[in-house]
Design a protein around this motif. Structure first.
Motif, PDB file in Angstrom:
ATOM      1  N   SER A 235       0.671  -1.251   0.110  1.00 17.07           N
ATOM      2  CA  SER A 235      -0.030   0.022  -0.056  1.00 17.07           C
ATOM      3  C   SER A 235       0.890   1.347  -0.024  1.00 17.07           C
ATOM      4  CB  SER A 235      -0.899  -0.037   1.300  1.00 17.07           C
ATOM      5  OG  SER A 235      -1.661  -1.174   1.318  1.00 17.07           O
ATOM      6  N   VAL A 236       0.424   2.384  -0.530  1.00 18.69           N
ATOM      7  CA  VAL A 236       0.750   3.662  -0.351  1.00 18.69           C
ATOM      8  C   VAL A 236      -0.120   4.388   0.303  1.00 18.69           C
ATOM      9  CG1 VAL A 236       1.671   5.527  -1.823  1.00 18.69           C
ATOM     10  CG2 VAL A 236       2.343   3.246  -2.402  1.00 18.69           C
ATOM     11  N   ALA A 237       0.384   5.395   1.205  1.00 19.39           N
ATOM     12  CA  ALA A 237      -0.672   6.208   1.842  1.00 19.39           C
ATOM     13  C   ALA A 237      -0.085   7.604   1.278  1.00 19.39           C
ATOM     14  CB  ALA A 237      -0.678   6.094   3.297  1.00 19.39           C
ATOM     15  N   VAL A 238      -0.900   8.574   1.050  1.00 16.94           N
ATOM     16  CA  VAL A 238      -0.718  10.028   0.528  1.00 16.94           C
ATOM     17  C   VAL A 238      -1.167  10.875   1.972  1.00 16.94           C
ATOM     18  CG1 VAL A 238      -1.167  11.942  -0.862  1.00 16.94           C
ATOM     19  CG2 VAL A 238      -1.300   9.424  -1.711  1.00 16.94           C
ATOM     20  N   CYS A 239      -0.071  11.196   2.557  1.00 18.96           N
ATOM     21  CA  CYS A 239      -0.347  12.317   3.964  1.00 18.96           C
ATOM     22  C   CYS A 239      -0.097  13.529   3.673  1.00 18.96           C
ATOM     23  CB  CYS A 239       0.650  11.579   5.126  1.00 18.96           C
ATOM     24  SG  CYS A 239       0.335   9.840   5.279  1.00 18.96           S
ATOM     25  N   LYS A 240      -0.765  14.351   4.669  1.00 19.67           N
ATOM     26  CA  LYS A 240      -0.524  15.752   4.748  1.00 19.67           C
ATOM     27  C   LYS A 240       0.404  16.199   5.552  1.00 19.67           C
ATOM     28  CE  LYS A 240      -3.475  19.877   6.143  1.00 19.67           C
ATOM     29  NZ  LYS A 240      -4.616  20.212   6.752  1.00 19.67           N
ATOM     30  N   LEU A 241       1.555  16.981   4.914  1.00 19.77           N
ATOM     31  CA  LEU A 241       2.396  17.602   5.602  1.00 19.77           C
ATOM     32  C   LEU A 241       1.947  18.373   6.959  1.00 19.77           C
ATOM     33  CD1 LEU A 241       4.848  19.127   3.252  1.00 19.77           C
ATOM     34  CD2 LEU A 241       5.208  16.972   4.283  1.00 19.77           C
ATOM     35  N   PRO A 242       2.451  17.921   8.000  1.00 19.29           N
ATOM     36  CA  PRO A 242       1.865  18.562   9.271  1.00 19.29           C
ATOM     37  C   PRO A 242       2.531  20.166   9.314  1.00 19.29           C
ATOM     38  CG  PRO A 242       3.739  17.371   9.787  1.00 19.29           C
ATOM     39  CD  PRO A 242       3.558  17.113   8.322  1.00 19.29           C
ATOM     40  N   GLU A 243       1.757  21.013  10.243  1.00 18.39           N
ATOM     41  CA  GLU A 243       2.696  22.121  10.730  1.00 18.39           C
ATOM     42  C   GLU A 243       3.875  21.985  11.404  1.00 18.39           C
ATOM     43  OE1 GLU A 243       1.277  25.075  10.177  1.00 18.39           O
ATOM     44  OE2 GLU A 243      -0.267  24.567   9.066  1.00 18.39           O
ATOM     45  N   GLU A 244       4.828  22.904  11.168  1.00 17.74           N
ATOM     46  CA  GLU A 244       6.213  22.426  11.589  1.00 17.74           C
ATOM     47  C   GLU A 244       6.086  22.724  13.012  1.00 17.74           C
ATOM     48  OE1 GLU A 244      10.799  24.323  11.137  1.00 17.74           O
ATOM     49  OE2 GLU A 244       9.040  24.745   9.711  1.00 17.74           O
ATOM     50  N   ALA A 245       6.256  21.560  13.994  1.00 18.01           N
ATOM     51  CA  ALA A 245       6.529  21.568  15.126  1.00 18.01           C
ATOM     52  C   ALA A 245       7.549  22.623  15.782  1.00 18.01           C
ATOM     53  CB  ALA A 245       6.809  19.991  15.679  1.00 18.01           C
ATOM     54  N   ALA A 246       7.263  22.817  16.934  1.00 15.98           N
ATOM     55  CA  ALA A 246       8.094  23.765  17.928  1.00 15.98           C
ATOM     56  C   ALA A 246       8.917  23.028  18.679  1.00 15.98           C
ATOM     57  CB  ALA A 246       7.239  24.829  18.732  1.00 15.98           C
ATOM     58  N   PRO A 247      10.056  23.202  18.845  1.00 15.91           N
ATOM     59  CA  PRO A 247      10.931  22.387  19.457  1.00 15.91           C
ATOM     60  C   PRO A 247      10.849  22.379  21.178  1.00 15.91           C
ATOM     61  CG  PRO A 247      12.207  24.309  18.853  1.00 15.91           C
ATOM     62  CD  PRO A 247      11.072  24.367  18.184  1.00 15.91           C
ATOM     63  N   THR A 248      10.949  21.509  21.698  1.00 10.10           N
ATOM     64  CA  THR A 248      10.794  21.529  23.132  1.00 10.10           C
ATOM     65  C   THR A 248      11.892  21.031  23.845  1.00 10.10           C
ATOM     66  OG1 THR A 248       9.846  19.070  23.022  1.00 10.10           O
ATOM     67  CG2 THR A 248       8.128  20.943  22.889  1.00 10.10           C
ATOM     68  N   GLU A 249      12.184  21.677  25.323  1.00 13.72           N
ATOM     69  CA  GLU A 249      13.242  20.944  26.230  1.00 13.72           C
ATOM     70  C   GLU A 249      13.104  19.543  26.566  1.00 13.72           C
ATOM     71  OE1 GLU A 249      15.811  23.152  26.876  1.00 13.72           O
ATOM     72  OE2 GLU A 249      15.132  24.618  25.641  1.00 13.72           O
ATOM     73  N   VAL A 250      14.228  18.831  26.299  1.00  6.39           N
ATOM     74  CA  VAL A 250      14.151  17.340  26.437  1.00  6.39           C
ATOM     75  C   VAL A 250      15.689  17.132  27.170  1.00  6.39           C
ATOM     76  CG1 VAL A 250      12.517  16.716  24.622  1.00  6.39           C
ATOM     77  CG2 VAL A 250      15.008  16.960  24.204  1.00  6.39           C
TER      78      VAL A 250
END
Length: 243
Positions: free
Chosen positions: A81-96
């Motif tokens: 199978s091949v899934a066509v996915c939506k590009l997400p909004e760019e995530a903000a970095p967090t403290e890890v």
């Protein structure tokens, strides 16, 4: 229906500018596709040679022939199978506590493998320089084996970030402290450099500690380790001390 126009669009998604133009990227293989509903990603279209195996993932799954699947796949031997996915909004970095910093990694396979390693060792975030390979490159997605769904990958000016962080900044180098004797801190950033040139001088100047994987073999033929191999060795040593 998989029209000629649709095939052309999907084939173009191997290039970043078209992924951004259409706001789409591809995920291949039922194993990874089945994990998508449990992630922040959204399936827009789904094509499968055996839709009955994956209908519960996406109700409007389109059945295609093996020949059609090959036309939209980026694999030499396409999967089911091949899934066509939506590009997400760019995530903000967090403290890890521990994060990986990639300075100009160019090879998509290396990036995908590093994402997979981060997932394995429980590292939640990777910060990438702007010129690092795109996480949504099909080769990155494939090499990550689904780990891109669980590891946050952000792109930013890493020099600016490293110049302002209070955490120790460790960097891999041919000359540095032996990773097997170094006492890793609880919180730090681990910088890995470009495949051919290593860490850039402006980033190297921000390191608080250089670390190295010592050579035990006598042969000098192997000049250095592949960056993803080195990542695995370093992470293995870091977490062996925490076990």
């Amino acid at each position: 229906m998989l029209t000629a126009h649709k095939i052309k669009i999907l084939q173009s998604l191997d290039r970043k500018k078209f992924r951004q133009k259409y706001n789409l990227f591809l995920v291949e293989g039922n194993k990874t596709i089945k994990e998508i509903p449990h992630s922040p990603y959204q399936i827009m279209e789904l094509y499968s040679v055996n839709p009955q195996e994956i209908n519960h993932i996406f109700k409007d799954t389109t059945q295609v022939s093996a020949t059609e699947l090959k036309k939209i796949s980026f694999l030499q031997h396409p999967k089911d199978s091949v899934a066509v996915c939506k590009l997400p909004e760019e995530a903000a970095p967090t403290e890890v506590p521990i994060e990986i910093i990639l300075d100009g990694i160019q090879d998509p396979g290396n990036l995908g493998t590093i994402i997979r390693l981060a997932d394995w060792f429980g590292i939640e975030q990777i910060r990438c320089s702007i010129d690092t390979a795109d996480v949504y490159n099909p080769k990155v997605i494939q090499a990550s084996m689904g780990s891109f769904l669980r590891v946050k990958v952000v792109y930013e000016d890493i020099a600016d970030y490293l110049g302002n962080t209070n955490n120790p900044v460790l960097g891999t180098d041919m000359e540095g402290e032996n990773i097997y004797t170094y006492n890793f801190p609880e919180r730090f950033s681990l910088v890995l450099g470009n495949e051919g040139n290593g860490i850039r001088p402006e980033i190297e100047s921000l390191l608080t500690q250089k670390i190295t994987i010592p050579r035990f073999g006598r042969s000098q033929a192997t000049e250095s380790l592949n960056v993803s191999m080195a990542t695995g060795i370093v992470l293995g040593e870091i977490f062996s001390a925490k076990a």
